[in-house]
Design a protein around this motif. Structure first.
Motif, mmCIF file in Angstrom:
data_model
loop_
_atom_site.group_PDB
_atom_site.id
_atom_site.type_symbol
_atom_site.label_atom_id
_atom_site.label_comp_id
_atom_site.label_asym_id
_atom_site.label_seq_id
_atom_site.Cartn_x
_atom_site.Cartn_y
_atom_site.Cartn_z
ATOM 1 N N PRO A 382 0.838 -1.212 0.000
ATOM 2 C CA PRO A 382 0.000 0.000 0.000
ATOM 3 C C PRO A 382 0.864 1.250 0.000
ATOM 4 O O PRO A 382 1.948 1.264 0.582
ATOM 5 N N PRO A 383 0.419 2.303 -0.659
ATOM 6 C CA PRO A 383 1.174 3.548 -0.648
ATOM 7 C C PRO A 383 1.253 4.113 0.758
ATOM 8 O O PRO A 383 0.433 3.789 1.623
ATOM 9 N N PRO A 384 2.216 4.978 1.021
ATOM 10 C CA PRO A 384 2.288 5.618 2.351
ATOM 11 C C PRO A 384 1.041 6.442 2.612
ATOM 12 O O PRO A 384 0.381 6.929 1.685
ATOM 13 N N LYS A 385 0.680 6.616 3.879
ATOM 14 C CA LYS A 385 -0.530 7.346 4.237
ATOM 15 C C LYS A 385 -0.502 8.784 3.722
ATOM 16 O O LYS A 385 -1.539 9.382 3.459
ATOM 17 N N SER A 386 0.703 9.321 3.577
ATOM 18 C CA SER A 386 0.828 10.698 3.089
ATOM 19 C C SER A 386 0.302 10.853 1.665
ATOM 20 O O SER A 386 0.000 11.963 1.234
ATOM 21 N N ARG A 387 0.191 9.727 0.952
ATOM 22 C CA ARG A 387 -0.320 9.754 -0.424
ATOM 23 C C ARG A 387 -1.664 10.471 -0.485
ATOM 24 O O ARG A 387 -1.977 11.171 -1.448
ATOM 25 N N LYS A 388 -2.465 10.320 0.557
ATOM 26 C CA LYS A 388 -3.819 10.885 0.580
ATOM 27 C C LYS A 388 -3.833 12.404 0.709
ATOM 28 O O LYS A 388 -4.879 13.024 0.583
ATOM 29 N N HIS A 389 -2.680 12.978 1.011
ATOM 30 C CA HIS A 389 -2.668 14.410 1.292
ATOM 31 C C HIS A 389 -1.689 15.183 0.406
ATOM 32 O O HIS A 389 -1.452 16.364 0.647
ATOM 33 N N ILE A 390 -1.124 14.519 -0.601
ATOM 34 C CA ILE A 390 -0.124 15.185 -1.433
ATOM 35 C C ILE A 390 -0.776 15.917 -2.599
ATOM 36 O O ILE A 390 -0.572 17.105 -2.798
ATOM 37 N N ARG A 391 -1.569 15.216 -3.358
ATOM 38 C CA ARG A 391 -2.241 15.864 -4.490
ATOM 39 C C ARG A 391 -3.410 14.998 -4.964
ATOM 40 O O ARG A 391 -3.404 13.778 -4.830
ATOM 41 N N ASN A 392 -4.427 15.669 -5.498
ATOM 42 C CA ASN A 392 -5.553 15.050 -6.203
ATOM 43 C C ASN A 392 -6.427 14.150 -5.335
ATOM 44 O O ASN A 392 -7.208 13.350 -5.855
ATOM 45 N N GLU A 393 -6.331 14.318 -3.997
ATOM 46 C CA GLU A 393 -7.135 13.448 -3.139
ATOM 47 C C GLU A 393 -8.625 13.707 -3.284
ATOM 48 O O GLU A 393 -9.447 12.845 -2.917
ATOM 49 N N ASP A 394 -9.008 14.877 -3.817
ATOM 50 C CA ASP A 394 -10.429 15.196 -3.991
ATOM 51 C C ASP A 394 -10.971 14.753 -5.345
ATOM 52 O O ASP A 394 -12.103 15.086 -5.692
ATOM 53 N N TRP A 395 -10.168 14.012 -6.102
ATOM 54 C CA TRP A 395 -10.553 13.670 -7.481
ATOM 55 C C TRP A 395 -10.672 12.154 -7.678
ATOM 56 O O TRP A 395 -10.278 11.629 -8.713
ATOM 57 N N GLU A 396 -11.245 11.488 -6.708
ATOM 58 C CA GLU A 396 -11.336 10.030 -6.823
ATOM 59 C C GLU A 396 -12.266 9.599 -7.951
ATOM 60 O O GLU A 396 -12.272 8.439 -8.356
ATOM 61 N N ASN A 397 -13.072 10.526 -8.452
ATOM 62 C CA ASN A 397 -13.937 10.197 -9.587
ATOM 63 C C ASN A 397 -13.146 10.080 -10.882
ATOM 64 O O ASN A 397 -13.604 9.467 -11.851
ATOM 65 N N PHE A 398 -11.939 10.648 -10.914
ATOM 66 C CA PHE A 398 -11.193 10.727 -12.177
ATOM 67 C C PHE A 398 -10.697 9.345 -12.586
ATOM 68 O O PHE A 398 -10.025 8.652 -11.816
ATOM 69 N N ASN A 399 -11.001 8.961 -13.826
ATOM 70 C CA ASN A 399 -10.625 7.630 -14.308
ATOM 71 C C ASN A 399 -10.502 7.672 -15.823
ATOM 72 O O ASN A 399 -11.490 7.706 -16.541
ATOM 73 N N SER A 400 -9.277 7.699 -16.309
ATOM 74 C CA SER A 400 -9.038 7.819 -17.750
ATOM 75 C C SER A 400 -8.408 6.560 -18.308
ATOM 76 O O SER A 400 -7.472 6.006 -17.722
ATOM 77 N N LEU A 401 -8.907 6.127 -19.432
ATOM 78 C CA LEU A 401 -8.312 5.060 -20.237
ATOM 79 C C LEU A 401 -8.558 5.469 -21.691
ATOM 80 O O LEU A 401 -9.312 4.846 -22.410
ATOM 81 N N ASN A 402 -7.915 6.562 -22.093
ATOM 82 C CA ASN A 402 -8.284 7.241 -23.329
ATOM 83 C C ASN A 402 -7.064 7.681 -24.131
ATOM 84 O O ASN A 402 -5.961 7.801 -23.599
ATOM 85 N N ILE A 403 -7.293 7.962 -25.396
ATOM 86 C CA ILE A 403 -6.306 8.602 -26.241
ATOM 87 C C ILE A 403 -6.558 10.108 -26.159
ATOM 88 O O ILE A 403 -7.645 10.572 -26.490
#
Length: 891
Positions: A382-403
């Motif tokens: 698992p990533p370090p707990k700090s991962r949740k507070h570094i960047r983009n933690e408010d964007w859990e909806n974001f999901n790209s598999l695109n060109i």
């Protein structure tokens, strides 16, 4: 209709394309560090041994649209410390002006279906000077130019290979590959070519353990076995051996821990460089494989190597190779010959075609699920707990598999929303469906935040960029309408509905005091001012931004215009058109009457728009910096035909009522009651006098006007820097025509003087719109002080030609973007290969920043496109819904 144009509607022809990144190391997606130091978590040297999670990189690579299988080129000159599998460059911290690719490669040709593509890579024959480039740039400092590969002398004796990589599709999944190698040196030189194929690793993360396989029964064929692919084989016409390993990390090398398998990702490199027989699979199977072509290339000789990646079992895969290549090349020529009918200059055709090639080559497979990135994968630590507070933690909806169209697949191998809006204007000229798809993509639920914000870029999705999405959507809609003869209302309506949420987000989040003055933040104009506009000001002051407010005025008019267009087909949209009309009036009023003391962001003393600083004591003062911030009010302009208004009676009635009963508001919008030529009405933040005063500055060669376009900051500040003292702290801003001397937004971020294409393009388009209202007799001195007067359309053309000068040969055969290097200016093997930089020196036109940013700099292709082809249907606004047409140049 050309053969390429006939293929365009068939999306299967786009399944395979140049979708491989030029750099996957050093990006946020691959960063699982505790401190968010993406540049150092993965780096260039570890990249050969580390399996990526979200994407793949390679040299001149291609893949399918899900990046299941990748093909790219590896090389070894028998002197380098490693196989050349990826382009080398400096990290943001290593470069004296930020991240910087240190290789020479050129996008030469491409068509929208990628049925024909061509690139050039210049590969040195001496050992690549990795350490020298790092050390010299570290010593250089911000006050000096970047130390480039050519500065090392590695090309001085022509000791390099020109390696042309071409692709031609026989069908959607039958791809012919030609690699043409020319030895430019005076002696015979060895070269190993390593055309490499591999599967993106999707089996070790804990979701699906299905493992595909590559294998071989002879040295000229690699068999592809994947349950989701129809591709069966990669054939080589010339090959002495085929090597196999697995696309798995070498944990022993990276972390001194046990490897999960015997044959790691860097196994082929280890075998070629060190002769390690145990690093490759003798059973001829794995998930990564390469042909080995070991040659001596004679002095000045050219050799051609042929490959075929296809969905068939072929007894003679190269029997029709030359015929297919010739056919696809001819079709590409026909496509651009038809497109460039009105361009008379061969040099303009060359520049435009390479600009389009750069746009098309810069498409990239972009995979990123923020939720999975934050939580980590089931089979991994698992990533370090700090991962949740570094960047983009408010964007859990974001999901790209695109060109997605990238700004630059090495320096910016991630999408940027406002960059992408400009990309679509150039794409619309050659492939409007792709342009529309890109604009629509960012409004989907798995891109747009639930609150309506559009994601900025992966380093901080929550950053704020100028809201140009509505502008781009309507422009692309009109270009598409002209090309196809009918309006794509489903596209326009779908984007409009989503942008209603984005508009609401801006109103709720960026109008701090509820007064229609917007504090957007840095708004993409990185270090344009004396403060970091994304941060709280040092002593609690509040910055009221002329550009943030003006962008929102522009957004309002764009949304109004879209609603009017839709109302021609559905009267429901008349009310929305009215809503945005009134919102525009309130923003216009706020710009001129801010706060209780009715403070205007227009300074009557200087006759220019400035940001205003609200001090802690309640006083307000101008930040008298003449920058493009003060020009952005020009962009909020719309011209409406009386005939169109008559088709929208409810909208017209409400508009007339507001303008009659609120004369103070009416006076702000350029005398709406004064009809221009052909009964046109003008909505703008600028009355005629203010427009003239801004243009006097824009067209003054000692201020904004350069020989190569409009500078971002007045040249006045070169000899007379702006100074201000706030609470005992001195701040200073100076005109910097090229590289930045500030780390405020990274080393190569500089809006303090250079020429940037997106703002120049919007200035040109705004002038075209104003001209549509004003008569040709409305003239401005151009350049200021010259005694020469031009109308607004002529000034727009004048500025477009200055931008084109950057790339076109001058009277001495020089191209200004090539800057100070005689080799690039004079050598036939360099001088006609065009690089489209991020921005350009404000005085010389030299290219600065990212060297392959054919993203928004690709707007030169649109600028070079003859306007008469687009003006033939100028009266689209007055025609009935069943008629077609439109002028895509804002008329």
């Amino acid at each position: 209709m050309t053969e390429e144009s006939k293929r365009l509607p068939d999306v299967s022809w786009k399944k395979w394309g140049p979708y491989v990144s030029n750099r996957e190391w050093g990006v946020v997606r691959e960063d699982y560090s505790a401190d968010g130091d993406a540049w150092n978590y993965t780096n260039h040297d570890t990249a050969e041994a580390k399996t990526y999670r979200w994407g793949e990189e390679g040299i001149c690579g291609i893949c399918d649209d899900k990046q299941t299988l990748v093909f790219s080129l590896g090389l070894w000159n028998k002197k380098d410390k490693m196989v050349k599998e990826r382009f080398f460059g400096l990290t943001n911290g290593q470069g004296n002006h930020g991240e910087d690719v240190k290789e020479y490669y050129y996008y030469l040709d491409n068509v929208p279906t990628h049925s024909y593509m061509k690139m050039l890579y210049k590969y040195p024959q001496s050992a690549f000077p990795y350490d020298e480039l790092i050390e010299k740039n570290a010593q250089a400092g911000k006050e000096n130019p970047e130390y480039e590969l050519i500065d090392t002398g590695i090309f001085d004796q022509n000791e390099y290979f020109d390696i042309f990589i071409e692709y031609a599709k026989s069908s959607a999944e039958d791809i012919l590959i030609k690699i043409t190698v020319t030895n430019k040196a005076d002696r015979d030189v060895p070269l190993i070519l390593l055309p490499t194929i591999w599967f993106r690793n999707s089996w070790i993360w804990g979701y699906d353990d299905y493992r595909p396989q590559l294998n071989a029964t002879n040295a000229n064929r690699i068999i592809v076995d994947h349950k989701d692919l129809t591709i069966k084989n990669l054939y080589a016409k010339q090959s002495s051996e085929v090597l196999f390993c697995d696309n798995e990390s070498n944990n022993q090398r990276l972390y001194h821990s046990q490897n999960s398998g015997k044959f790691c990702k860097d196994g082929i490199n280890d075998f070629i460089i060190n002769g390690n027989q145990n690093s490759v699979n003798s059973e001829k199977k794995g998930t990564k494989a390469t042909f080995v072509i070991d040659e001596i290339i004679a002095a000045h000789a050219t050799q051609v190597f042929e490959f075929r990646l296809c969905d068939q079992d072929l007894e003679n895969p190269f029997q029709d190779f030359d015929n297919i290549f010739t056919e696809r090349e001819t079709e590409a020529q026909d496509f651009y010959k038809d497109l460039q009918k009105g361009i008379k200059s061969d040099d303009e055709k060359l520049v435009q075609r390479q600009a389009f090639a750069g746009m098309l080559w810069s498409k990239q497979f972009y995979h990123y699920s923020v939720a999975k990135w934050l939580d980590g994968d089931p089979a991994e630590m698992p990533p370090p707990k700090s991962r949740k507070h570094i960047r983009n933690e408010d964007w859990e909806n974001f999901n790209s598999l695109n060109i997605i169209s990238m700004p630059d697949k090495w320096e910016y191998p991630w999408f940027a929303t406002w960059d992408l809006a400009f990309h679509t204007l150039s794409f619309a000229v050659i492939d409007p469906d792709f342009a529309k798809q890109q604009l629509k993509l960012l409004t989907l639920e798995w891109f747009m935040h639930p609150n309506g914000q559009l994601p900025a870029y992966e380093w901080n999705f929550s950053d704020v960029n100028p809201p140009v999405h509505a502008w781009a959507s309507f422009r692309v809609f009109k270009i598409d309408e002209v090309k196809k003869g009918k309006p794509d209302l489903e596209f326009l309506e779908g984007v409009f509905q989503k942008l209603l949420m984005t508009f609401t987000w801006w109103v709720n989040k960026k109008d701090k005091n509820g007064n229609n003055i917007f504090e957007g933040g840095f708004l993409g104009l990185d270090n344009i001012g004396i403060f970091d506009r994304s941060q709280r000001l040092p002593n609690g002051e509040n910055l009221e931004q002329a550009d943030g407010t003006s962008w929102m005025a522009m957004f309002s008019l764009n949304m109004m215009r879209i609603a009017m267009e839709l109302a021609l087909y559905n009267k429901v949209y008349e009310d929305l058109a009215t809503k945005f009309f009134e919102h525009f009036l309130h923003i216009a009023n706020a710009l001129d009457n801010m706060g209780d003391d009715e403070f205007s962001l227009w300074d009557d003393q200087d006759e220019f728009f400035y940001d205003a600083l609200q001090l802690k004591g309640g006083n307000t003062m101008f930040m008298r910096i003449r920058s493009i911030v003060g020009l952005i009010p020009m962009f909020a302009v719309e011209v409406i035909d009386e005939e169109m208004l008559n088709k929208l009676p409810a909208f017209k009635e409400r508009m007339d009522w507001v303008l009659k009963n609120k004369p103070k508001l009416a006076s702000l919008v350029s005398h709406w009651e004064v009809k221009g030529d052909d009964s046109k009405h003008l909505l703008s933040l600028l009355r005629g006098h203010r427009l003239k005063k801004l243009l006097e500055r824009i067209l003054h060669e000692n201020e904004f006007l350069s020989d190569y376009g409009v500078r971002a900051l007045s040249k006045e500040y070169e000899d007379n820097p702006f100074h201000i003292n706030l609470d005992g702290t001195d701040y200073m801003l100076k005109y910097l025509p090229a590289e930045s001397d500030s780390d405020m937004f990274g080393g190569n971020s500089n809006w303090r003087g250079p020429i940037w294409f997106p703002v120049n393009f919007l200035i040109i388009e705004s002038l075209q719109r104003f001209f549509f209202y004003y008569s040709p007799d409305f003239k401005i001195e151009c350049p200021t002080g010259s005694g020469n007067y031009l109308n607004l359309e002529e000034i727009a053309d004048f500025l477009g030609k200055r931008l084109a000068r950057i790339f076109l040969q001058d009277e001495n055969g020089k191209r200004p973007f090539n800057g100070q290097y005689p080799r690039f200016q004079d050598d036939p093997d360099f001088k006609d290969y065009i690089l489209f930089y991020e921005y350009f020196h404000g005085d010389s036109g030299r290219g600065v920043g990212a060297s392959h940013q054919t993203g928004w700099t690709g707007l030169i292709a649109k600028i070079l496109q003859p306007r008469f082809q687009e003006m033939k249907l100028v009266k689209v606004q007055t025609e009935t819904p069943d008629q077609t047409g439109g002028n895509v140049d804002a008329k």
